[in-house]
Design an enzyme around this catalytic site. Structure first.
Site, PDB file in Angstrom:
ATOM      1  CG  PHE A   1     -56.243 -23.734 -15.695  1.00 23.78           C
ATOM      2  CD1 PHE A   1     -55.661 -23.096 -14.607  1.00 23.78           C
ATOM      3  CD2 PHE A   1     -55.453 -24.014 -16.798  1.00 23.78           C
ATOM      4  CE1 PHE A   1     -54.325 -22.734 -14.627  1.00 23.78           C
ATOM      5  CE2 PHE A   1     -54.113 -23.653 -16.821  1.00 23.78           C
ATOM      6  CZ  PHE A   1     -53.545 -23.017 -15.737  1.00 23.78           C
ATOM      7  CD  GLU A  26     -45.529 -19.310 -25.670  1.00 23.76           C
ATOM      8  OE1 GLU A  26     -45.950 -18.272 -25.147  1.00 23.76           O
ATOM      9  OE2 GLU A  26     -46.070 -20.417 -25.465  1.00 23.76           O
ATOM     10  CG  ASP A  85     -58.476 -26.584 -23.714  1.00 26.86           C
ATOM     11  OD1 ASP A  85     -58.814 -25.447 -23.338  1.00 26.86           O
ATOM     12  OD2 ASP A  85     -57.291 -26.907 -23.910  1.00 26.86           O
TER      13      ASP A  85
END
Lengths: 432, 432
Positions: B12, B169, B298
């Site tokens: 990203f 998840e 990150d």
């Protein structure tokens, strides 16, 4: 006492036999396959070329057979058959049978040169399709990186050994991709300069089609930049290319689409085999010396009146699977078995967008009509409604945008800590 | 003289910096990534659980950046940075830069026990997602085959280490799959008996969320059969399960969703790092001692006023990438750089069908509204229109039919002739 039917292989033959015998209270079926899925092999080359994803042409066998309460599916490997005691040996358990259906297909054959496989993968499984995709896309990545023009030429050279439908479809896809799709993605190479060769030992490609259709397909391939070399027998494959007698092509990527051999199970059973290891069956599709063992699909050698064997095509396997199921039902009803008759569904191959050839009995045609026929037939025979919808959507998208699906290079190595790998499995963590 | 910008990493941060700087005549950009694709990591667990295919959440970097003529993409590995001479070392070439953008992310961290990786794969790459899918589905296949009830229990036990969003998840997906989807596919096992554990060292799961939301998520997980063990520190992982102090869980499948560490590039540069190896950046996102080197995503440690670092979330990376691009443009225009301000986009996690939690500033909600918010946000941020359409279609299909996508186990080994393999790469052809 329920009759125990064991089916080896969940391809077109196995799955269709299972469906005929499914949900009958007097039968107990065990289906064993090395994979956990049924594969729609006619479209496998599209997965190799990233036009479709693996989920588009494969479905778990469990899902397909879930509604048949009398069918148990095992993912496992059959290691042998004890025909005297009627027991299938597997890597997890011995499974006794009253009827055995062998439908485990064929594999690529390297004419005594199995070591060629490393440099020339075949296309029979999803794992192989993804390996081919990885190699083709990796070649372009490396070509973009290199500054050596000779190395670059080698990287942009693809040799497909074998000019049957699979070889033609692979070559056509690479031609189309390199000429139309890839151009704008690279800065240092011109993908239009990609060299693509079909190397075929016979005097023409598509030997199972009529000569005029093969000729049209050859012209279509040429228009996509594919060079068709016929009467060309590969004598050596190495990591830098192929040798064809005195000629040589330097190529980083060689794909194998020539020659098949039956999966070895027949050899362990002491039954009659043909030249390429297929099991010779009688007209009821059982082995003459063992009427309780049926063979269907590519593994079966079913002789026609003209002495030839039925070819390894999906419709043949599908019809044989059904016929085997019905013949077992005949036995249970104490009726006599029926001789198998193949209803010819013709054959077809696609070369690229709007280009295909179709042969059906005496009818032969090519061009956009053939391409649409190919498309409709393949959509129709896909496994489920879900597959049909998603494949049609992807094809529609590609057709109108002229962009393929995601050409991802997914690493084979999932581990991040190479030290741990070396300790654990003694292989090199840097690999691909 | 054009300014040479080198971007390491196409996540990203990298991709958004590239887009800001794309198609400017005074800049020449080289983007390097180990992979040839951009990955939409927030949905990676859905690939691991076979709800989506790999092509649904990844796109080749070349395609995404094709329209920017001043961007060259290389698939390659960065081996080091010579900060004095402003050169990036790669496995294929040395690349000089005027500006360097480091955005190569983080990896799983095993707290000094890298050897645990073999038995507890993490989830950061497509290769890892597919390894997890393979292990989960293979466990059910083996459970269906075995006749030993203790072995079967072990095979039907899944331990997820780490109770952050990824762990939740994954656990929720396995819970939903085992309780609702798989039941009718097996004859010898009851998938509803699957035991699923989340093992979290902290006193509660989802530590970055408000306690009341974490509590609701815990209840939702329990309803799906997930056992949440908090204050539980894993002390050993082996091929038969995990040790948690004096307690032990026997499990054939352990998944790792705890702890990350920065990709090692910072260590080679002699710059200031935080405890987990992230590079500490100033408020303009550059390294204080090297204003020509920016770090985003990150890999960056960006301190907030309260002393904490910004978390590793997709919106943070996206905004940082854009801010880095704009700050480079400021330099070129001889304007002063702007301090980075994170616009909080909140955070969310999904547990299962109609179940999610959303936290956005002071707003907190859960249930079906949260689930729809989660769905819309993820669809919106997907890379392309094509991705949006195909992901929505697959989700719609799964939602209404309650059937997941194709749970295929694709072999890692593509070769058919094991002899050739042993000769060629010295590994075992029988493997997986």
């Amino acid at each position: 006492m329920k009759k125990r039917v064991v089916i080896v292989g969940g391809g077109f033959a196995g799955i269709n036999a299972a469906k005929i015998l499914g949900n009958r209270g007097d039968i107990e079926i065990t289906l064993i396959d090395r994979k956990n899925y049924h594969l729609f092999q006619p479209l496998l080359y599209q997965v190799a070329m990233a036009a479709l994803g693996e989920g588009d042409i494969a479905a778990p066998l469990r899902n397909m057979l879930a509604d048949y309460q009398n069918i148990t599916v095992f993912k496992g490997i059959v290691t042998g058959v004890d025909v005297e005691n009627k027991i299938v040996h597997t890597d997890f358990r011995e499974i006794p049978y009253d009827y055995l259906i062998l439908a485990c297909g064929v594999q690529h054959h390297y004419f005594g040169h199995n070591e060629w496989e490393e440099n020339a993968p075949g296309l029979k499984t999803l794992a192989q399709a993804k390996e081919i995709r990885r190699r083709v896309m990796e070649a372009y990545e490396k070509a973009e990186r290199t500054t050596d023009p000779v190395e670059r030429k080698k990287l942009l050279t693809f040799v497909i050994v074998g000019g049957g439908p699979t070889g033609v479809e692979l070559a056509g896809s690479i031609g189309e991709m390199s000429r139309y799709t890839l151009s704008k993605f690279y800065r240092n190479i011109d993908p239009k300069l990609t060299r693509i060769f079909i190397v075929e030992a016979a005097p023409r490609i598509l030997g199972s089609f009529a000569p005029e259709l093969a000729s049209k397909a050859t012209r279509s391939l040429e228009k996509l930049g594919v060079q068709v070399w016929t009467s060309s027998m590969v004598s050596e494959v190495d990591e830098n290319g192929v040798q064809i007698g005195n000629e040589r092509i330097e190529a980083a990527t060689v794909l194998w689409a020539a020659g098949v051999t039956a999966i070895g199970i027949g050899k362990t059973m002491g039954v009659e085999l043909d030249r390429i290891g297929r099991i010779i069956v009688g007209e009821d599709l059982s082995i003459p010396s063992h009427p309780e063992i049926f063979v269907g699909g590519d593994l079966a050698h079913f002789s026609l009146e003209n002495g030839n064997a039925l070819p390894g095509l999906a419709p043949v396997a599908l019809q044989q699977g059904r016929a085997i199921g019905k013949n077992i039902l005949c036995d249970l009803k104490s009726k006599s078995r029926k001789a198998f008759r193949y209803m010819d569904k013709g054959q077809m191959a696609t070369i690229g967008k709007n280009k295909a050839i179709v042969q059906f009995g005496g009818i032969k045609f090519d061009g956009i009509a053939a391409w649409f026929t190919w498309l409709l037939v393949h959509i129709y025979f896909l496994t489920s409604f879900r597959h049909r919808v998603f494949v049609l959507l992807q094809w529609g998208w590609s057709y109108f945008t002229f962009s393929y699906g995601a050409r991802l290079i997914v690493n084979k190595e999932w581990r991040f800590y190479p030290d741990a790998i070396r300790k654990a499995v003694c292989s090199d963590g840097e690999e691909g």
